[in-house]
Write a protein that holds these residues in place. Structure first.
Motif, PDB file in Angstrom:
ATOM      1  N   ASP A 141     -20.523  23.045  -2.909  1.00  0.00           N
ATOM      2  CA  ASP A 141     -19.628  23.743  -3.833  1.00  0.00           C
ATOM      3  C   ASP A 141     -19.473  25.217  -3.499  1.00  0.00           C
ATOM      4  O   ASP A 141     -18.757  25.935  -4.202  1.00  0.00           O
TER       5      ASP A 141
ATOM      6  N   ARG B 133     -20.396  29.714 -14.143  1.00  0.00           N
ATOM      7  CA  ARG B 133     -19.447  28.613 -14.242  1.00  0.00           C
ATOM      8  C   ARG B 133     -18.806  28.703 -15.616  1.00  0.00           C
ATOM      9  O   ARG B 133     -19.442  29.163 -16.557  1.00  0.00           O
TER      10      ARG B 133
ATOM     11  N   ASN C 248     -15.685  27.379  -9.838  1.00  0.00           N
ATOM     12  CA  ASN C 248     -14.839  26.471 -10.632  1.00  0.00           C
ATOM     13  C   ASN C 248     -13.973  27.232 -11.633  1.00  0.00           C
ATOM     14  O   ASN C 248     -13.772  26.792 -12.765  1.00  0.00           O
ATOM     15  N   SER C 249     -13.465  28.374 -11.226  1.00  0.00           N
ATOM     16  CA  SER C 249     -12.698  29.214 -12.153  1.00  0.00           C
ATOM     17  C   SER C 249     -11.384  28.574 -12.578  1.00  0.00           C
ATOM     18  O   SER C 249     -10.762  29.011 -13.554  1.00  0.00           O
ATOM     19  N   ASP C 250     -10.948  27.526 -11.856  1.00  0.00           N
ATOM     20  CA  ASP C 250      -9.698  26.852 -12.226  1.00  0.00           C
ATOM     21  C   ASP C 250      -9.769  26.242 -13.625  1.00  0.00           C
ATOM     22  O   ASP C 250      -8.737  26.024 -14.259  1.00  0.00           O
ATOM     23  N   ILE C 251     -10.999  25.956 -14.088  1.00  0.00           N
ATOM     24  CA  ILE C 251     -11.153  25.397 -15.432  1.00  0.00           C
ATOM     25  C   ILE C 251     -10.627  26.375 -16.484  1.00  0.00           C
ATOM     26  O   ILE C 251     -10.190  25.960 -17.565  1.00  0.00           O
TER      27      ILE C 251
ATOM     28  N   THR D 204     -11.687  29.694  -6.330  1.00  0.00           N
ATOM     29  CA  THR D 204     -10.614  28.968  -6.997  1.00  0.00           C
ATOM     30  C   THR D 204      -9.879  28.103  -5.993  1.00  0.00           C
ATOM     31  O   THR D 204      -9.835  28.424  -4.795  1.00  0.00           O
ATOM     32  N   ARG D 205      -9.296  27.029  -6.466  1.00  0.00           N
ATOM     33  CA  ARG D 205      -8.423  26.208  -5.615  1.00  0.00           C
ATOM     34  C   ARG D 205      -6.985  26.691  -5.676  1.00  0.00           C
ATOM     35  O   ARG D 205      -6.116  26.131  -5.019  1.00  0.00           O
TER      36      ARG D 205
END
Length: 250
Positions: A113, A136, A182-185, A217-218
């Motif tokens: 990750d 997270r 996982n900042s896209d959340i 981020t994605r």
């Protein structure tokens, strides 16, 4: 506290409920971090402390300052409409580095990750004797902890872990590197306020952090990460076009 407030103290510092103290000769009300959703009281009595503070100032003829590095869109709307005045102050912000994990994955730049960029930043920070904080949006951190302890077995004590929610009230004045995974959340497509909240979260950390901030981020090209000063006003235009608050009531 009620008696002391009636005696006329020069300064009162409190939470949102302090608005209901019996003030005398109130001259100034300051709402710090006025964008914070914690100012909304969902239980009885139901109220928003920011708007209640404005009403309190009006009742007493006092000045009201709504302070924030990322003002709520409602407050910006009130500035545009002439109800409030917008005052900009210089703000020293730490550096924010965006790592697009979808790009990194295509060039084998991911280790589990973690991006190799992040791993390198952590290595540099620990070697310099600095502290690292890994965040997270929510959820257990056991898997991330395990991955990092495998990479840095002798320096894992220099790495801390927390959720974004818990870290909002955490003292980060001694953190040299803060990384958000996982900042896209944060960019919840089902919440029309998601972009606004994400911007506020990022700026809240960056404004308090003396060191470096890295965000994985994605969606590296998402406007939230490339925001600029005008993005909040662009969001207001979108709200107006789709008839969302502050232009309508939900």
């Amino acid at each position: 506290p009620l008696r002391r407030c009636n005696d006329g103290p020069r300064l009162v510092v409190g939470t949102r409920s302090a608005l209901f103290l019996p003030f005398k000769d109130l001259g100034l009300v300051i709402v710090e971090e006025e964008h914070d959703i914690a100012y909304k009281q969902d239980g009885t009595p139901r109220y928003g402390a920011r708007d209640t503070a404005v009403m309190l100032g009006s009742i007493h003829g006092a000045r009201v300052i709504l302070s924030s590095p990322t003002p709520s869109l409602e407050s910006l709307y009130n500035c545009i409409s002439g109800r409030y005045s917008l005052v900009r102050t210089p703000l020293e912000e730490g550096a924010m580095e965006i790592v697009d994990t979808s790009v990194e994955a295509r060039k084998r730049g991911m280790v589990g990750d973690l991006s190799r960029v992040l791993i390198a930043r952590i290595k540099e920070t620990l070697e310099d004797g600095g502290k690292v904080l890994i965040l997270r949006p929510w959820g257990p951190m056991d898997d991330i902890r395990e991955q990092l302890e495998g990479i840095f077995p002798d320096k894992s004590e220099g790495i801390g872990y927390a959720t974004v929610h818990d870290a909002r009230r955490k003292d980060i004045s001694d953190i040299s590197l803060l990384a958000i995974l996982n900042s896209d959340i944060l960019l919840d497509k089902h919440d029309f306020r998601a972009d606004e909240k994400a911007m506020q979260t990022l700026e809240q950390f960056r404004g308090r952090l003396p060191g470096h901030m890295l965000v994985q981020t994605r969606q590296g090209q998402h406007p939230v990460y490339l925001q600029g000063d005008d993005y909040a006003f662009r969001l207001l235009e979108e709200r107006k076009a789709f008839h969302f608050p502050p232009y309508t009531r939900m």
